[in-house]
Design a protein around this motif. Structure first.
Motif, PDB file in Angstrom:
ATOM      1  N   PHE A 151       0.828  -1.213   0.000  1.00 37.13           N
ATOM      2  CA  PHE A 151       0.000   0.000   0.000  1.00 37.13           C
ATOM      3  C   PHE A 151       0.857   1.254   0.000  1.00 37.13           C
ATOM      4  CE2 PHE A 151      -2.634   3.227   2.174  1.00 37.13           C
ATOM      5  CZ  PHE A 151      -3.700   3.251   1.296  1.00 37.13           C
ATOM      6  N   LYS A 152       0.519   2.154  -0.877  1.00 33.54           N
ATOM      7  CA  LYS A 152       1.195   3.449  -0.924  1.00 33.54           C
ATOM      8  C   LYS A 152       0.260   4.461  -0.267  1.00 33.54           C
ATOM      9  CE  LYS A 152       4.362   1.896  -3.836  1.00 33.54           C
ATOM     10  NZ  LYS A 152       4.827   0.678  -3.269  1.00 33.54           N
ATOM     11  N   GLY A 153       0.683   5.031   0.838  1.00 32.22           N
ATOM     12  CA  GLY A 153      -0.199   5.972   1.510  1.00 32.22           C
ATOM     13  C   GLY A 153       0.523   6.765   2.578  1.00 32.22           C
ATOM     14  N   LEU A 154      -0.264   7.430   3.399  1.00 32.02           N
ATOM     15  CA  LEU A 154       0.269   8.258   4.464  1.00 32.02           C
ATOM     16  C   LEU A 154       1.043   7.415   5.459  1.00 32.02           C
ATOM     17  CD1 LEU A 154      -2.923  10.405   5.144  1.00 32.02           C
ATOM     18  CD2 LEU A 154      -0.935  11.029   3.780  1.00 32.02           C
ATOM     19  N   GLY A 155       2.055   7.999   6.031  1.00 30.98           N
ATOM     20  CA  GLY A 155       2.844   7.250   6.989  1.00 30.98           C
ATOM     21  C   GLY A 155       3.539   8.138   7.991  1.00 30.98           C
ATOM     22  N   ILE A 156       4.184   7.474   8.934  1.00 34.00           N
ATOM     23  CA  ILE A 156       4.884   8.146  10.013  1.00 34.00           C
ATOM     24  C   ILE A 156       6.330   7.627  10.001  1.00 34.00           C
ATOM     25  CG2 ILE A 156       4.956   8.494  12.514  1.00 34.00           C
ATOM     26  CD1 ILE A 156       1.981   7.462  12.488  1.00 34.00           C
ATOM     27  N   PRO A 157       7.329   8.525   9.897  1.00 30.77           N
ATOM     28  CA  PRO A 157       8.702   8.038   9.976  1.00 30.77           C
ATOM     29  C   PRO A 157       9.033   7.661  11.428  1.00 30.77           C
ATOM     30  CG  PRO A 157       8.665  10.407   9.598  1.00 30.77           C
ATOM     31  CD  PRO A 157       7.244   9.943   9.614  1.00 30.77           C
ATOM     32  N   LEU A 158       9.561   6.464  11.629  1.00 28.05           N
ATOM     33  CA  LEU A 158       9.919   5.987  12.963  1.00 28.05           C
ATOM     34  C   LEU A 158      11.375   5.555  12.972  1.00 28.05           C
ATOM     35  CD1 LEU A 158       6.863   3.686  13.780  1.00 28.05           C
ATOM     36  CD2 LEU A 158       7.288   5.969  14.672  1.00 28.05           C
ATOM     37  N   ASN A 159      12.036   5.801  14.098  1.00 30.24           N
ATOM     38  CA  ASN A 159      13.400   5.340  14.280  1.00 30.24           C
ATOM     39  C   ASN A 159      13.359   4.261  15.355  1.00 30.24           C
ATOM     40  OD1 ASN A 159      16.111   4.925  14.847  1.00 30.24           O
ATOM     41  ND2 ASN A 159      16.634   7.084  14.506  1.00 30.24           N
ATOM     42  N   LEU A 160      13.460   3.006  14.937  1.00 28.90           N
ATOM     43  CA  LEU A 160      13.411   1.885  15.858  1.00 28.90           C
ATOM     44  C   LEU A 160      14.789   1.264  15.972  1.00 28.90           C
ATOM     45  CD1 LEU A 160      10.080   0.163  14.766  1.00 28.90           C
ATOM     46  CD2 LEU A 160      10.450   1.631  16.735  1.00 28.90           C
ATOM     47  N   PHE A 161      15.403   1.397  17.145  1.00 29.05           N
ATOM     48  CA  PHE A 161      16.711   0.813  17.417  1.00 29.05           C
ATOM     49  C   PHE A 161      17.744   1.236  16.374  1.00 29.05           C
ATOM     50  CE2 PHE A 161      13.406  -2.203  18.847  1.00 29.05           C
ATOM     51  CZ  PHE A 161      13.596  -2.062  20.218  1.00 29.05           C
ATOM     52  N   GLY A 162      17.686   2.502  15.993  1.00 30.90           N
ATOM     53  CA  GLY A 162      18.652   3.036  15.043  1.00 30.90           C
ATOM     54  C   GLY A 162      18.316   2.800  13.581  1.00 30.90           C
ATOM     55  N   VAL A 163      17.194   2.136  13.316  1.00 28.29           N
ATOM     56  CA  VAL A 163      16.786   1.856  11.943  1.00 28.29           C
ATOM     57  C   VAL A 163      15.579   2.735  11.617  1.00 28.29           C
ATOM     58  CG1 VAL A 163      15.928   0.118  10.333  1.00 28.29           C
ATOM     59  CG2 VAL A 163      17.592  -0.526  12.080  1.00 28.29           C
ATOM     60  N   GLU A 164      15.719   3.514  10.568  1.00 24.16           N
ATOM     61  CA  GLU A 164      14.628   4.395  10.145  1.00 24.16           C
ATOM     62  C   GLU A 164      13.643   3.618   9.278  1.00 24.16           C
ATOM     63  OE1 GLU A 164      12.772   8.154  10.148  1.00 24.16           O
ATOM     64  OE2 GLU A 164      14.668   7.702  11.093  1.00 24.16           O
ATOM     65  N   ILE A 165      12.369   3.560   9.695  1.00 23.96           N
ATOM     66  CA  ILE A 165      11.334   2.932   8.874  1.00 23.96           C
ATOM     67  C   ILE A 165      10.202   3.912   8.680  1.00 23.96           C
ATOM     68  CG2 ILE A 165      11.881   0.598   9.675  1.00 23.96           C
ATOM     69  CD1 ILE A 165       9.201   0.724  11.258  1.00 23.96           C
ATOM     70  N   PHE A 166       9.435   3.681   7.647  1.00 23.78           N
ATOM     71  CA  PHE A 166       8.273   4.512   7.347  1.00 23.78           C
ATOM     72  C   PHE A 166       7.040   3.666   7.649  1.00 23.78           C
ATOM     73  CE2 PHE A 166       5.336   6.679   4.351  1.00 23.78           C
ATOM     74  CZ  PHE A 166       5.485   7.962   4.859  1.00 23.78           C
ATOM     75  N   PHE A 167       6.431   3.883   8.821  1.00 26.43           N
ATOM     76  CA  PHE A 167       5.259   3.109   9.238  1.00 26.43           C
ATOM     77  C   PHE A 167       4.022   3.717   8.594  1.00 26.43           C
ATOM     78  CE2 PHE A 167       1.714   2.170  12.061  1.00 26.43           C
ATOM     79  CZ  PHE A 167       1.826   0.793  12.176  1.00 26.43           C
ATOM     80  N   LYS A 168       3.376   2.962   7.748  1.00 22.45           N
ATOM     81  CA  LYS A 168       2.193   3.469   7.049  1.00 22.45           C
ATOM     82  C   LYS A 168       0.972   3.389   7.966  1.00 22.45           C
ATOM     83  CE  LYS A 168       4.041   2.608   2.580  1.00 22.45           C
ATOM     84  NZ  LYS A 168       4.676   1.437   2.073  1.00 22.45           N
ATOM     85  N   THR A 169       0.193   4.449   7.982  1.00 25.42           N
ATOM     86  CA  THR A 169      -0.970   4.487   8.866  1.00 25.42           C
ATOM     87  C   THR A 169      -1.964   3.376   8.516  1.00 25.42           C
ATOM     88  OG1 THR A 169      -1.997   6.180   7.472  1.00 25.42           O
ATOM     89  CG2 THR A 169      -0.779   6.936   9.400  1.00 25.42           C
ATOM     90  N   GLN A 170      -1.958   2.921   7.290  1.00 24.09           N
ATOM     91  CA  GLN A 170      -2.835   1.819   6.883  1.00 24.09           C
ATOM     92  C   GLN A 170      -2.516   0.551   7.660  1.00 24.09           C
ATOM     93  OE1 GLN A 170      -5.462   2.014   4.917  1.00 24.09           O
ATOM     94  NE2 GLN A 170      -5.901  -0.134   5.227  1.00 24.09           N
ATOM     95  N   ALA A 171      -1.277   0.424   8.128  1.00 28.18           N
ATOM     96  CA  ALA A 171      -0.877  -0.772   8.879  1.00 28.18           C
ATOM     97  C   ALA A 171      -1.592  -0.870  10.225  1.00 28.18           C
ATOM     98  CB  ALA A 171       0.634  -0.800   9.066  1.00 28.18           C
ATOM     99  N   PHE A 172      -2.237   0.203  10.678  1.00 31.25           N
ATOM    100  CA  PHE A 172      -3.045   0.115  11.901  1.00 31.25           C
ATOM    101  C   PHE A 172      -4.184  -0.887  11.727  1.00 31.25           C
ATOM    102  CE2 PHE A 172      -1.218   4.343  12.929  1.00 31.25           C
ATOM    103  CZ  PHE A 172      -0.696   4.026  14.172  1.00 31.25           C
TER     104      PHE A 172
END
Length: 183
Positions: A151-172
């Motif tokens: 899915f391509k959509g809105l997301g939130i950039p998160l830094n988890l344990f030094g790794v930058e990921i783009f958590f998509k709000t659709q994943a909720f």
């Protein structure tokens, strides 16, 4: 005047969040309905009737106009999902049924080009619940792949344990799975 104009932003965000939970639950219930209905065609006709009834208010709420060809309500997604299940079952019974495979592909493309709610991903969600109806971890993996990777959509950039990921709000929408598994 559209829905986001008349609703405070925080309420709009909350409603969108609830929608992330609601869609997978309804998709799952559509699959349950498929297995429990005595008359597939009547089930399909009822979905179509409710889709047509709800389309005008839906158009007005999202666009401020009674006619808006660029977004169809979720009932049409469920209609296409039900048609996809039927084609998948024909393929499952006869794997050489290439016409049903082409129809299944056509249903996916129709969902994309007619701008139904959730698009082709919505149809795939319904189909995924059908295919993996007795496999909870497969449902989880499929939903994670569909909602976080595909899915391509809105997301939130998160830094988890030094790794930058783009958590998509659709994943909720994955939060709906424990509720579904209680069924």
């Amino acid at each position: 005047l559209v829905l986001s104009d008349i609703m405070p932003e925080i309420l709009y965000i909350i409603c969108r969040g609830v929608g992330r939970l609601a869609f997978p639950i309804f998709a799952f219930q559509l699959v349950v309905g498929y297995f429990h209905t005595k008359d597939y065609k009547k089930y399909l006709k009822r979905l179509l009737l409710f889709g047509l009834i709800s389309e005008l208010p839906f158009n007005y709420m999202i666009s401020g106009s009674w006619f808006y060809p660029f977004h169809q309500n979720v009932m049409f997604t469920f209609i296409l999902g039900l048609l996809a299940i039927e084609q998948f079952e024909k393929i499952r019974v006869n794997p050489k049924e290439w016409k049903s495979f082409l129809k299944l592909l056509g249903i996916y493309l129709l969902a994309v080009i007619t701008f139904v709610d959730y698009g082709g991903m919505g149809v795939l969600t319904v189909l995924g619940f059908h295919i993996f109806r007795r496999q909870k971890w497969a449902q989880f993996a499929f939903m994670l792949f569909l909602n976080q990777i595909w899915f391509k959509g809105l997301g939130i950039p998160l830094n988890l344990f030094g790794v930058e990921i783009f958590f998509k709000t659709q994943a909720f929408s994955l939060l709906a799975l424990p509720l579904i598994w209680l069924y």
